[in-house]
Scaffold this motif. Sequence first.
Motif, PDB file in Angstrom:
ATOM      1  N   ASP A  29       0.766  -1.337   0.027  1.00  0.00           N
ATOM      2  CA  ASP A  29      -0.159  -0.025  -0.052  1.00  0.00           C
ATOM      3  C   ASP A  29       0.790   1.077  -0.123  1.00  0.00           C
ATOM      4  N   ARG A  30       1.152   1.816  -1.143  1.00  0.00           N
ATOM      5  CA  ARG A  30       1.670   2.969  -1.191  1.00  0.00           C
ATOM      6  C   ARG A  30       1.320   4.553  -0.906  1.00  0.00           C
ATOM      7  N   THR A  31       0.075   4.373  -0.237  1.00  0.00           N
ATOM      8  CA  THR A  31      -0.670   5.571   0.211  1.00  0.00           C
ATOM      9  C   THR A  31       0.038   6.434   0.975  1.00  0.00           C
ATOM     10  N   LEU A  32       0.269   7.601   0.732  1.00  0.00           N
ATOM     11  CA  LEU A  32       1.167   8.736   1.483  1.00  0.00           C
ATOM     12  C   LEU A  32       0.134   9.249   2.740  1.00  0.00           C
ATOM     13  N   GLY A  33       0.982   9.365   3.949  1.00  0.00           N
ATOM     14  CA  GLY A  33       0.556   9.927   5.020  1.00  0.00           C
ATOM     15  C   GLY A  33      -0.564   9.336   5.751  1.00  0.00           C
ATOM     16  N   GLY A  34      -1.358   9.870   6.929  1.00  0.00           N
ATOM     17  CA  GLY A  34      -1.948   8.935   7.733  1.00  0.00           C
ATOM     18  C   GLY A  34      -1.352   8.579   9.028  1.00  0.00           C
ATOM     19  N   PRO A  35      -2.112   8.116   9.919  1.00  0.00           N
ATOM     20  CA  PRO A  35      -1.697   7.821  11.149  1.00  0.00           C
ATOM     21  C   PRO A  35      -1.013   6.652  11.048  1.00  0.00           C
ATOM     22  N   PRO A  36       0.023   6.051  12.093  1.00  0.00           N
ATOM     23  CA  PRO A  36       0.852   4.944  12.045  1.00  0.00           C
ATOM     24  C   PRO A  36      -0.196   3.885  12.530  1.00  0.00           C
ATOM     25  N   THR A  37       0.479   2.629  12.618  1.00  0.00           N
ATOM     26  CA  THR A  37      -0.075   1.383  13.019  1.00  0.00           C
ATOM     27  C   THR A  37       0.926   0.777  14.015  1.00  0.00           C
ATOM     28  N   ASP A  38       0.240   0.132  15.088  1.00  0.00           N
ATOM     29  CA  ASP A  38       1.090  -0.522  16.146  1.00  0.00           C
ATOM     30  C   ASP A  38       1.259  -2.004  15.501  1.00  0.00           C
ATOM     31  N   LYS A  39       0.435  -2.395  14.518  1.00  0.00           N
ATOM     32  CA  LYS A  39       0.417  -3.908  14.285  1.00  0.00           C
ATOM     33  C   LYS A  39       1.029  -3.897  12.687  1.00  0.00           C
ATOM     34  N   ILE A  40       2.393  -3.433  12.409  1.00  0.00           N
ATOM     35  CA  ILE A  40       2.843  -3.260  11.210  1.00  0.00           C
ATOM     36  C   ILE A  40       2.753  -4.795  10.330  1.00  0.00           C
ATOM     37  N   LEU A  41       2.896  -6.096  11.218  1.00  0.00           N
ATOM     38  CA  LEU A  41       2.778  -7.167  10.323  1.00  0.00           C
ATOM     39  C   LEU A  41       1.462  -7.617   9.733  1.00  0.00           C
ATOM     40  N   GLU A  42       0.436  -6.856  10.135  1.00  0.00           N
ATOM     41  CA  GLU A  42      -0.828  -7.086   9.979  1.00  0.00           C
ATOM     42  C   GLU A  42      -1.380  -5.982   8.932  1.00  0.00           C
ATOM     43  N   SER A  43      -0.429  -5.040   8.598  1.00  0.00           N
ATOM     44  CA  SER A  43      -0.851  -4.158   7.551  1.00  0.00           C
ATOM     45  C   SER A  43       0.027  -4.223   6.269  1.00  0.00           C
ATOM     46  N   ASN A  44      -0.590  -3.548   5.347  1.00  0.00           N
ATOM     47  CA  ASN A  44       0.377  -3.654   3.938  1.00  0.00           C
ATOM     48  C   ASN A  44       0.937  -2.206   3.630  1.00  0.00           C
ATOM     49  N   ARG A  45       0.804  -1.275   4.788  1.00  0.00           N
ATOM     50  CA  ARG A  45       1.352  -0.125   4.570  1.00  0.00           C
ATOM     51  C   ARG A  45       3.007  -0.113   4.636  1.00  0.00           C
ATOM     52  N   ARG A  46       3.597   0.999   3.969  1.00  0.00           N
ATOM     53  CA  ARG A  46       5.032   0.880   4.288  1.00  0.00           C
ATOM     54  C   ARG A  46       5.597   1.040   5.683  1.00  0.00           C
ATOM     55  N   THR A  47       6.717   0.121   5.868  1.00  0.00           N
ATOM     56  CA  THR A  47       7.176  -0.015   7.179  1.00  0.00           C
ATOM     57  C   THR A  47       7.302   1.258   7.809  1.00  0.00           C
ATOM     58  N   LEU A  48       7.775   2.405   7.243  1.00  0.00           N
ATOM     59  CA  LEU A  48       7.823   3.681   8.089  1.00  0.00           C
ATOM     60  C   LEU A  48       6.740   4.199   8.820  1.00  0.00           C
ATOM     61  N   TYR A  49       5.446   3.620   8.311  1.00  0.00           N
ATOM     62  CA  TYR A  49       4.225   3.931   9.253  1.00  0.00           C
ATOM     63  C   TYR A  49       3.900   3.154  10.308  1.00  0.00           C
ATOM     64  N   GLY A  50       4.987   2.252  10.776  1.00  0.00           N
ATOM     65  CA  GLY A  50       4.883   0.951  12.002  1.00  0.00           C
ATOM     66  C   GLY A  50       5.142   2.206  13.156  1.00  0.00           C
ATOM     67  N   LYS A  51       4.300   2.074  14.231  1.00  0.00           N
ATOM     68  CA  LYS A  51       4.472   2.706  15.500  1.00  0.00           C
ATOM     69  C   LYS A  51       5.471   1.972  16.482  1.00  0.00           C
ATOM     70  N   VAL A  52       6.265   2.985  17.063  1.00  0.00           N
ATOM     71  CA  VAL A  52       7.232   2.411  17.905  1.00  0.00           C
ATOM     72  C   VAL A  52       7.122   2.978  19.267  1.00  0.00           C
ATOM     73  N   SER A  53       7.588   2.414  20.337  1.00  0.00           N
ATOM     74  CA  SER A  53       7.555   3.038  21.428  1.00  0.00           C
ATOM     75  C   SER A  53       8.892   3.648  22.120  1.00  0.00           C
ATOM     76  N   ARG A  54       8.778   4.574  22.799  1.00  0.00           N
ATOM     77  CA  ARG A  54      10.014   5.304  23.487  1.00  0.00           C
ATOM     78  C   ARG A  54      10.077   4.796  24.857  1.00  0.00           C
ATOM     79  N   ASN A  55       9.320   3.877  25.371  1.00  0.00           N
ATOM     80  CA  ASN A  55       9.329   3.222  26.864  1.00  0.00           C
ATOM     81  C   ASN A  55       9.324   1.972  26.623  1.00  0.00           C
ATOM     82  N   GLY A  56      10.081   1.240  25.833  1.00  0.00           N
ATOM     83  CA  GLY A  56      10.065  -0.237  25.926  1.00  0.00           C
ATOM     84  C   GLY A  56       9.140  -0.944  24.747  1.00  0.00           C
ATOM     85  N   ASP A  57       9.235  -2.012  24.637  1.00  0.00           N
ATOM     86  CA  ASP A  57       8.552  -2.714  23.476  1.00  0.00           C
ATOM     87  C   ASP A  57       7.243  -2.968  23.922  1.00  0.00           C
TER      88      ASP A  57
END
Length: 351
Positions: free
Chosen positions: A255-283
């Motif tokens: 899915d090459r759609t630009l912009g939009g909110p990140p996802t915390d379940k990147i393996l269940e999404s077809n969006r580019r990996t840069l839209y994966g949500k990461v935590s600054r306070n641990g995994d």
Amino acid sequence: TVACARCHDHKFDPITARDYYALAGIFDNSKAGLSSIAPREVAATFDAAQKAIKEQEKKIKAAGTNDATKSQVPELKAELERLKKAAPPAYPKAHLLADHGSKDMPVASRGDLRKPGEPAPRRFLQIVAGENPPHFKDGSGRRQLTARVIVNRVWQNHFGQAPARTPGNFGVIGEKPTHPELLDWLAATFVENGWSLKKLHRLILLSSTWQMSSRYSADAFAKDGENRLLWRMNPRRLEVESWRDSLLAVTGELDRTLGGPPTDKILESNRRTLYGKVSRNGDRFLSDEFLRLFDFPAPRVTSEQRTASTVPQQHLFMMNSAFMADRAKALAGRDYRLTDVSGKVVEGVLA
């Protein structure tokens, strides 16, 4: 690496305590904040709804303190509930670093901030910028910091190794650059081009150095086995973001759609990996677990460069994970166009 200059002049590098507070003043005038990454009209609609809710709450509070208007409170509260239900959800925001002031920081006696001394004008290190470096007066001063660190890291991103191979330490105990003149020239050109990263990328990618083959040469290897002089392009392993995106692209699912909110379940999404949500306070997210398995740096600390590990868990993910199984199924069922030995186009599906 120069933290001890907070209390006294540095013992190894020619950095004084005054230099330390000159740089510390830059970050003392910076603060972390949030910025909208939603379309402007989306943010404006949400902000307007929240403003109406706050105004309604003020009306309720004012009415409740006056005997003549207390009877209006139930009706006002009903309207408040309606406004809350009609309000759109909060729009996504991103962390950023912004200017917070433009004051110089005083030199702390023996590093004790409770004992401030004379202010240290915000400027760069004297050993680099000369006896009287210019005083940074434009906001915090972050924009006026050195360009050598930036170009060193951009080069590292493209080649895998930077001219200065300790990108977080340009001091005496850091590794000396393999090409100091190149580093200085890139930094000067970067500034002359208006600090344009796009022009810097273009300059590097159009160079003959970037376009070199990775072909092996026994003579060159005998003289420079580590390829520090860049006689060939080093073969590099794809970073996790690139190889995951490549898998989805090959199977036709990306899915090459630009912009939009990140996802915390990147393996269940077809969006580019840069839209994966990461935590600054641990995994905290599933995305964290996946990315960290393939050497994604921990976002809660400063990371000057990525590690390159090879561990059994990576192989097991490739062989057994549901994500890889789904990619195999998608590839097997994808339409394709091939040519036979005679040049005739053959169409079909891999299944």
